[in-house]
Design a protein around this motif. Sequence first.
Motif, mmCIF file in Angstrom:
data_model
loop_
_atom_site.group_PDB
_atom_site.id
_atom_site.type_symbol
_atom_site.label_atom_id
_atom_site.label_comp_id
_atom_site.label_asym_id
_atom_site.label_seq_id
_atom_site.Cartn_x
_atom_site.Cartn_y
_atom_site.Cartn_z
ATOM 1 N N ARG A 182 0.847 -1.200 0.000
ATOM 2 C CA ARG A 182 0.000 0.000 0.000
ATOM 3 C C ARG A 182 0.876 1.241 0.000
ATOM 4 N NH1 ARG A 182 -3.306 -3.282 3.022
ATOM 5 N NH2 ARG A 182 -5.430 -3.450 2.223
ATOM 6 N N VAL A 183 1.228 1.708 -1.188
ATOM 7 C CA VAL A 183 2.038 2.920 -1.248
ATOM 8 C C VAL A 183 1.117 4.124 -1.074
ATOM 9 C CG1 VAL A 183 3.914 1.974 -2.620
ATOM 10 C CG2 VAL A 183 1.916 2.896 -3.759
ATOM 11 N N LYS A 184 1.662 5.172 -0.489
ATOM 12 C CA LYS A 184 0.842 6.354 -0.180
ATOM 13 C C LYS A 184 1.354 7.585 -0.935
ATOM 14 C CE LYS A 184 -1.710 4.886 3.513
ATOM 15 N NZ LYS A 184 -1.641 3.450 3.208
ATOM 16 N N PRO A 185 0.438 8.386 -1.444
ATOM 17 C CA PRO A 185 0.886 9.617 -2.108
ATOM 18 C C PRO A 185 1.445 10.630 -1.114
ATOM 19 C CG PRO A 185 -1.503 9.535 -2.035
ATOM 20 C CD PRO A 185 -1.021 8.250 -1.467
ATOM 21 N N GLY A 186 2.408 11.414 -1.576
ATOM 22 C CA GLY A 186 2.957 12.482 -0.741
ATOM 23 C C GLY A 186 2.467 13.830 -1.236
ATOM 24 N N LYS A 187 3.207 14.878 -0.912
ATOM 25 C CA LYS A 187 2.793 16.241 -1.267
ATOM 26 C C LYS A 187 2.683 16.451 -2.769
ATOM 27 C CE LYS A 187 3.957 19.565 2.301
ATOM 28 N NZ LYS A 187 4.904 20.577 2.743
ATOM 29 N N ALA A 188 3.551 15.767 -3.506
ATOM 30 C CA ALA A 188 3.547 15.943 -4.966
ATOM 31 C C ALA A 188 2.820 14.792 -5.649
ATOM 32 C CB ALA A 188 4.969 16.063 -5.477
ATOM 33 N N GLY A 189 1.923 14.120 -4.919
ATOM 34 C CA GLY A 189 1.170 13.017 -5.500
ATOM 35 C C GLY A 189 1.885 11.688 -5.327
ATOM 36 N N LEU A 190 1.380 10.684 -6.005
ATOM 37 C CA LEU A 190 1.994 9.349 -5.934
ATOM 38 C C LEU A 190 3.050 9.258 -7.030
ATOM 39 C CD1 LEU A 190 1.970 6.618 -4.542
ATOM 40 C CD2 LEU A 190 0.186 5.894 -6.122
ATOM 41 N N LYS A 191 4.298 9.314 -6.617
ATOM 42 C CA LYS A 191 5.389 9.418 -7.591
ATOM 43 C C LYS A 191 5.947 8.038 -7.952
ATOM 44 C CE LYS A 191 7.668 12.209 -4.999
ATOM 45 N NZ LYS A 191 8.863 12.943 -4.589
ATOM 46 N N LEU A 192 6.591 7.995 -9.105
ATOM 47 C CA LEU A 192 7.169 6.734 -9.584
ATOM 48 C C LEU A 192 8.132 6.144 -8.552
ATOM 49 C CD1 LEU A 192 7.404 4.816 -12.052
ATOM 50 C CD2 LEU A 192 9.327 6.216 -12.809
ATOM 51 N N GLY A 193 8.956 6.983 -7.979
ATOM 52 C CA GLY A 193 9.934 6.500 -7.012
ATOM 53 C C GLY A 193 9.293 5.963 -5.739
ATOM 54 N N ASP A 194 8.059 6.431 -5.442
ATOM 55 C CA ASP A 194 7.364 5.969 -4.231
ATOM 56 C C ASP A 194 7.024 4.483 -4.319
ATOM 57 O OD1 ASP A 194 7.415 8.582 -3.336
ATOM 58 O OD2 ASP A 194 5.383 9.032 -4.039
ATOM 59 N N LEU A 195 7.017 3.947 -5.540
ATOM 60 C CA LEU A 195 6.609 2.555 -5.736
ATOM 61 C C LEU A 195 7.730 1.562 -5.437
ATOM 62 C CD1 LEU A 195 4.729 3.008 -9.141
ATOM 63 C CD2 LEU A 195 3.834 3.277 -6.824
ATOM 64 N N ASN A 196 8.906 2.079 -5.194
ATOM 65 C CA ASN A 196 10.046 1.190 -4.966
ATOM 66 C C ASN A 196 10.084 0.696 -3.525
ATOM 67 O OD1 ASN A 196 10.820 1.201 -7.580
ATOM 68 N ND2 ASN A 196 12.355 2.807 -7.346
#
Lengths: 146, 374
Positions: free
Chosen positions: B49-63
Amino acid sequence: MALFPSVDWFDEVRNVFNADERYRGAGGGYCNCVAGFRIAEKVFVLTFDGFECSAAAEGDDGTLDDVDFYLEMPAKAWRDMVANIAANGAADLHHTLNTLDLDREDGLATSKHGDQVREDLFFRYNQTLQFFFDASALVETEFPKE
Amino acid sequence: MARKPAAKPSPPKQPAPKPAPPKSAVADEKRTFEPKYNWMNKTRQWGVRVKPGKAGLKLGDLNVGIYGETPTQWADQSRNPRGAVPRRGMPPVGYSIRDKAGLWADCAADLYEEAIQRRWAPATDVPWDTIEPLPDDVEHAVCQVCTELLGYANVDIETITGWQHQMSYGYHEVKQFLATASFDAARHYECFRKRALANGGGLGLEGPGMVNRMILESRGGWTEAVVYLLLMRGAFTMTLYKYLGRHAHNDAERFIYEHALADKARHVTYALDHLKYAMAHADDVLQVVRTLIAIGEGGLTRDLRDPVLAEALAVIFAGGVAKAAGRGMAVYGDMMRDYVATYLGYCRWLGVPRDPARLPPPLNEYADSTDTGA
């Protein structure tokens, strides 16, 4: 009325900048950097985080060691730029950050660390920085008496 | 006069025929459908369950977890997305770039996100209506420079896409970032063509193309292409955009050059990060890059000896042919000094410092004599 330069002034500009979604399109938007500004004897630091400018703070010369890059001009040049933006609603061709950078012998953007990748953030995010200063057109600005 | 034939009487009303069931539905009814759903157990990691941050759900967040594992070599030769369960018996696609050192840059995911989120649309974002008629000599010069920049953009597109399909899917961040880079180049091609055709001018003379050929014909691998295309040509193009933005004749040109500069700065950032990674993680790459740089400088100087681009730029910088030889060429000299200083700075940053005195002419003429290269 906010005095330029001051944290209050930067905060007022931040409020305008962060509230206007137009600044997120047309090549603006997502921006992550810490930018310094040496204006006369004062140092200010802006933090850009995602879509917003999340903080403005006053610092000192040592603060500039840690920023990605900083912009340095004499007080009069800063004042001319801000006044030009206020008069035109946005910087004209002679007062953009890119023009001011090239018109200065040592450039406008520099760093103490000399890391070119971090210095190049100035070019990657130039439009956001320009949008930020252009947003100052909506802030009633007062300049210190000379 | 011929009479119109009488209208045919309408047929008596009948109940609408019952529509025949589609053949596939008939077949479905006859088929014994016994789903196994055993594909539902095929996963290497579930419950993410990846979560979006301030700039949205970014590609790097999926790692996260196994989805963020990027080994030094990607053995899978199929199109299997990283983290998915491979299907047995898939024929190999034959990717030639399967070593991480051959393409990786830690910043690729962030640069991809930046490119996507900071995109701009030339058709509607550029204020085309600010373009006004220019003196004939200046319009010729602008169109000539646009013609050369079209060539640069074309080479960007061809080179990047020519290598991209050879890169393993295991390093998807780089493939995705490079997709944005080729799209950026397509946008630059669009912009310069539009500018050349928007103000009573037209395209001019094709550039000499020595660097173009050197880039397009490089066969040593993607890293070699990065040295030529994104480091040497990239730094030169960035400098051109800066100076053209400074000498823009209207808001449309200013917008184009300043935005193209931001795009190009991203490409150069990838190049620097990749080259540093490659040199740190693969034997001999440091020496190879040194050699490539020396070869590349030779190719670049052959292009620079062609006077067309310099003359056109001088006319733009001087505001016309009258002062092009004096003031225009002086600004051209400033631009070249700026380029050489930037280029030498990049080489230092990479740990392959260049001795300015050993740069081939005319590059050495623009080097700062106090710069030791160290």
